[in-house]
Design a protein around this motif. Structure first.
Motif, short mmCIF file in Angstrom:
data_model
loop_
_atom_site.label_atom_id
_atom_site.label_comp_id
_atom_site.label_asym_id
_atom_site.label_seq_id
_atom_site.Cartn_x
_atom_site.Cartn_y
_atom_site.Cartn_z
N LYS A 8 -0.18 2.47 -5.60
CA LYS A 8 -0.98 3.54 -6.22
C LYS A 8 -2.44 3.14 -6.11
CE LYS A 8 2.58 4.20 -9.71
NZ LYS A 8 2.89 4.00 -11.14
N GLN A 9 -3.33 4.11 -6.12
CA GLN A 9 -4.76 3.80 -6.01
C GLN A 9 -5.21 2.85 -7.12
OE1 GLN A 9 -6.83 4.63 -3.33
NE2 GLN A 9 -4.81 5.19 -2.55
N GLU A 10 -4.63 2.97 -8.29
CA GLU A 10 -5.04 2.09 -9.40
C GLU A 10 -4.59 0.64 -9.20
OE1 GLU A 10 -1.58 4.66 -11.09
OE2 GLU A 10 -3.38 5.03 -9.89
N ASP A 11 -3.79 0.37 -8.18
CA ASP A 11 -3.36 -1.00 -7.87
C ASP A 11 -4.40 -1.78 -7.06
OD1 ASP A 11 -0.79 -0.67 -9.03
OD2 ASP A 11 -0.04 0.23 -7.17
N ILE A 12 -5.45 -1.11 -6.61
CA ILE A 12 -6.36 -1.73 -5.64
C ILE A 12 -6.99 -3.02 -6.15
CG2 ILE A 12 -8.50 -0.46 -6.15
CD1 ILE A 12 -8.68 -0.21 -2.96
N THR A 43 -8.52 -3.54 1.07
CA THR A 43 -8.94 -2.26 0.49
C THR A 43 -8.66 -1.05 1.38
OG1 THR A 43 -11.22 -2.63 1.22
CG2 THR A 43 -10.67 -3.29 -1.02
N VAL A 46 -4.84 0.35 1.09
CA VAL A 46 -4.50 1.03 -0.17
C VAL A 46 -5.23 2.37 -0.25
CG1 VAL A 46 -4.59 0.88 -2.69
CG2 VAL A 46 -4.03 -1.16 -1.34
N ARG A 47 -6.49 2.38 0.15
CA ARG A 47 -7.31 3.59 0.06
C ARG A 47 -6.89 4.65 1.09
NH1 ARG A 47 -11.80 1.49 1.66
NH2 ARG A 47 -11.73 2.43 3.72
N GLU A 48 -6.66 4.24 2.34
CA GLU A 48 -6.48 5.19 3.43
C GLU A 48 -5.03 5.47 3.84
OE1 GLU A 48 -8.93 6.93 4.86
OE2 GLU A 48 -10.57 5.91 3.82
N PRO A 50 -1.82 4.72 1.89
CA PRO A 50 -0.92 4.24 0.83
C PRO A 50 0.56 4.51 1.09
CG PRO A 50 -2.08 6.21 0.10
CD PRO A 50 -2.70 5.79 1.41
N CYS A 53 2.21 1.34 2.22
CA CYS A 53 1.84 0.17 1.44
C CYS A 53 2.75 0.07 0.23
CB CYS A 53 0.38 0.26 0.98
SG CYS A 53 -0.82 0.31 2.32
#
Length: 185
Positions: A8-12, A43, A46-48, A50, A53
């Protein structure tokens, strides 16, 4: 309870932390070096991308990951546009050095269009979790019709190279202290 789930984005931030903790000692002790390592190797994915990932979670805490790009051209473009810009802000010379990061992926993209990074905190290594993460990703890549995946490892990281070989990765280039390995799917 240990489980694997999509990132999830919040896992970054946690993924960045694990990237730093599993790098060399300087990454752990020098904040700038740690940030450069995290921006280079975690980074973007996860950002581009997911959807390819996955994280290993223990009672809600992310303790490992496998992250993957399935498109070398997209990786090159966005890594250089976003991540390299952040790296240059930390240390300009690191930005210049890391400009070359996408090159091996572009060279081998016809045979191995995807590339991956996998890291687990030390307490979770050697317990089969890396294999579970690898199997999860390889299954997803096959489902998406990806025909091959590659990775780069330090030649001196004998444990990692052995792990990849156990999972069917073959060495196709060894140069400058690094090993390029790939697996056809």
């Amino acid at each position: 309870m240990v489980n694997i789930r999509e990132v999830k984005q919040e896992d970054i931030e946690r993924v960045k932390y694990i990237c730093i903790q599993t790098a060399d000692e300087k990454a752990k002790t020098d904040k700038a070096t740690g940030e450069i390592i995290a921006n280079t190797y975690s980074t973007y994915y996860v950002r581009e991308e997911p959807e390819t990932c996955f994280v290993l979670e223990d009672d809600g805490l992310v303790v490992g990951y496998i992250i993957c790009s399935t498109n070398a051209k997209k990786f090159k473009k966005n890594f250089r546009k976003v991540d390299l810009t952040e790296i240059k802000k930390i240390k300009n010379s690191a930005g210049i050095e890391n400009w070359f990061i996408p090159v091996p992926y572009m060279i081998f993209k016809c045979i191995y269009p995807a590339h991956l990074h996998i890291n687990l905190l030390e307490a979770y290594q050697g317990k089969g979790y890396g294999t579970e993460l690898m199997n999860t990703l390889l299954s997803k890549l096959r489902e998406k019709g990806v025909k091959g995946v590659m990775l780069l490892a330090a030649e001196s990281n004998k444990g990692a190279v052995k792990f990849y070989k156990r999972h069917g990765f073959k060495t196709f280039v060894t140069a400058f202290g690094g090993v390029a390995m790939g697996k056809k799917l």
